[in-house]
Design a protein around this motif. Structure first.
Motif, PDB file in Angstrom:
ATOM      1  N   SER A  48       0.833  -1.207   0.000  1.00 22.73           N
ATOM      2  CA  SER A  48       0.000   0.000   0.000  1.00 22.73           C
ATOM      3  C   SER A  48       0.867   1.255   0.000  1.00 22.73           C
ATOM      4  O   SER A  48       0.587   2.231  -0.717  1.00 22.73           O
ATOM      5  N   LEU A  49       1.928   1.224   0.808  1.00 16.79           N
ATOM      6  CA  LEU A  49       2.828   2.375   0.879  1.00 16.79           C
ATOM      7  C   LEU A  49       3.529   2.613  -0.448  1.00 16.79           C
ATOM      8  O   LEU A  49       3.706   3.769  -0.888  1.00 16.79           O
ATOM      9  N   TYR A  53       3.336   5.834  -2.933  1.00 14.99           N
ATOM     10  CA  TYR A  53       4.548   6.490  -3.450  1.00 14.99           C
ATOM     11  C   TYR A  53       4.458   6.707  -4.960  1.00 14.99           C
ATOM     12  O   TYR A  53       4.838   7.764  -5.480  1.00 14.99           O
ATOM     13  N   LEU A  54       3.946   5.695  -5.688  1.00 10.93           N
ATOM     14  CA  LEU A  54       3.800   5.836  -7.144  1.00 10.93           C
ATOM     15  C   LEU A  54       2.823   6.942  -7.499  1.00 10.93           C
ATOM     16  O   LEU A  54       3.067   7.739  -8.421  1.00 10.93           O
ATOM     17  N   VAL A  55       1.702   7.009  -6.761  1.00 13.28           N
ATOM     18  CA  VAL A  55       0.699   8.054  -7.028  1.00 13.28           C
ATOM     19  C   VAL A  55       1.274   9.429  -6.731  1.00 13.28           C
ATOM     20  O   VAL A  55       1.127  10.386  -7.515  1.00 13.28           O
ATOM     21  N   VAL A  56       1.941   9.548  -5.575  1.00  9.37           N
ATOM     22  CA  VAL A  56       2.529  10.827  -5.170  1.00  9.37           C
ATOM     23  C   VAL A  56       3.595  11.270  -6.161  1.00  9.37           C
ATOM     24  O   VAL A  56       3.691  12.440  -6.529  1.00  9.37           O
ATOM     25  N   LEU A  68       8.975   9.593   0.973  1.00  8.48           N
ATOM     26  CA  LEU A  68       8.656   8.192   0.674  1.00  8.48           C
ATOM     27  C   LEU A  68       9.767   7.517  -0.125  1.00  8.48           C
ATOM     28  O   LEU A  68      10.031   6.328   0.036  1.00  8.48           O
ATOM     29  N   GLY A  69      10.451   8.300  -0.990  1.00  4.38           N
ATOM     30  CA  GLY A  69      11.555   7.761  -1.773  1.00  4.38           C
ATOM     31  C   GLY A  69      12.704   7.305  -0.896  1.00  4.38           C
ATOM     32  O   GLY A  69      13.317   6.256  -1.139  1.00  4.38           O
ATOM     33  N   GLN A  70      12.997   8.090   0.157  1.00  3.09           N
ATOM     34  CA  GLN A  70      14.047   7.689   1.096  1.00  3.09           C
ATOM     35  C   GLN A  70      13.664   6.409   1.827  1.00  3.09           C
ATOM     36  O   GLN A  70      14.503   5.542   2.067  1.00  3.09           O
TER      37      GLN A  70
END
Length: 288
Positions: A48-49, A53-56, A68-70
């Motif tokens: 889910s996370l 991250y993909l949507v953001v 989220l990338g970190q």
């Protein structure tokens, strides 16, 4: 490249089909390993996370994307830490299903020795189980056909005696100092008693006590057949490959042990208890 067909601009070859099949089998085995445990919830949380991250990232929300990338950057290390028990079980499954897991394999390969049958007279086990069940005396018996399970045997008291009804009854007598733990049987001998077994992390019905949890845990970690006599109900159960058969007759117990010792595949006869099935089992027990 052995091209089979094309889908638009995508070329599909035999290697691609094999690759997809192997990945599908791997994913299914991972799912089977994690289902019923808290690990599947953690995995869904990670998934889910990652979708967030993909949507953001697609929405070009730079600050949240960086945060989220970190987190995703250390995701592999975090997954190894969080899924350490499941990774260990996965490696155990690979190890115990490998040809090298057999202790005598090198001798068999080098000397072309015919593999000895591990079948033996199991009547003492059946008769002892009847007596123990009749008096509601709890028992936990591990039956192994490939290994004497030295690691687990060393956790208890070594016996190395021929299996007999009186010996098993005396081990699990409520006043015996050996009754608290498991007895390990290998090649017709009780190798050890009062052995400590690993406990499963699966969600089980509340009426499954520590014996049942230890039996399932042992069957997850090793290629063994584990017999349980319930102290509360006197019912006999058996565990194999992380699954369980509950409330068996002694004829069924005899058939299961004989099939296991002669190398017959009996895994499909055992029932997996999911959380949903556990609720149904609780309802049936309450209605009865």
């Amino acid at each position: 490249m052995n091209l089979l067909f094309k889908i638009g601009f995508l070329d599909v070859s035999i290697v691609n089909i094999i690759d997809i099949t192997l990945v599908s089998v791997l994913i299914y085995q991972v799912y089977k390993l994690m289902r019923g445990s808290v690990a599947i919830k953690i995995f869904l949380g990670f998934l889910s996370l990652y979708l967030v991250y993909l949507v953001v990232n697609a929405a070009k929300m730079e600050l949240l994307s960086i945060i989220l990338g970190q987190f995703m950057g250390v995701g592999v290390i975090a997954a190894i830490i969080l899924f350490a028990p499941e990774i260990r079980k996965f490696l155990l499954i690979i190890g115990k299903t490998s040809i090298l897991s057999n202790e005598n394999v090198l001798q068999e390969l080098l000397f072309w020795r015919k593999k000895e049958t591990m079948a033996f007279n199991i009547t003492p086990i059946i008769e002892a189980s009847k007596s123990l069940a009749g008096t509601s005396t709890g028992a936990l018996i591990v039956i192994s056909k490939n290994s004497e399970l030295k690691f687990y045997a060393d956790s208890g008291d070594l016996i190395d005696a021929v299996v007999s009804k009186r010996l098993l009854i005396s081990i699990f007598n409520k006043y015996s100092p050996l009754h608290d733990g498991a007895a390990i049987i290998y090649n017709g001998k009780v190798k050890a008693a009062r052995c400590i077994l690993p406990v499963t992390e699966k969600e089980l019905p509340a009426h499954f006590g520590l014996r049942h949890r230890a039996a399932i845990g042992m069957s997850e970690a090793t290629d063994t057949l584990v017999l349980i006599v319930s102290e509360e109900t006197g019912q006999v159960s058996m565990a194999k490959n992380g699954n369980i058969l509950h409330n068996l007759s002694f004829q069924e117990v005899r058939e299961m042990i004989n099939a296991y010792l002669t190398g017959t595949d009996i895994d499909d006869k055992f029932e997996y208890i999911s959380p949903f099935e556990s609720k149904k089992l609780k309802q049936r027990t309450a209605e009865a």
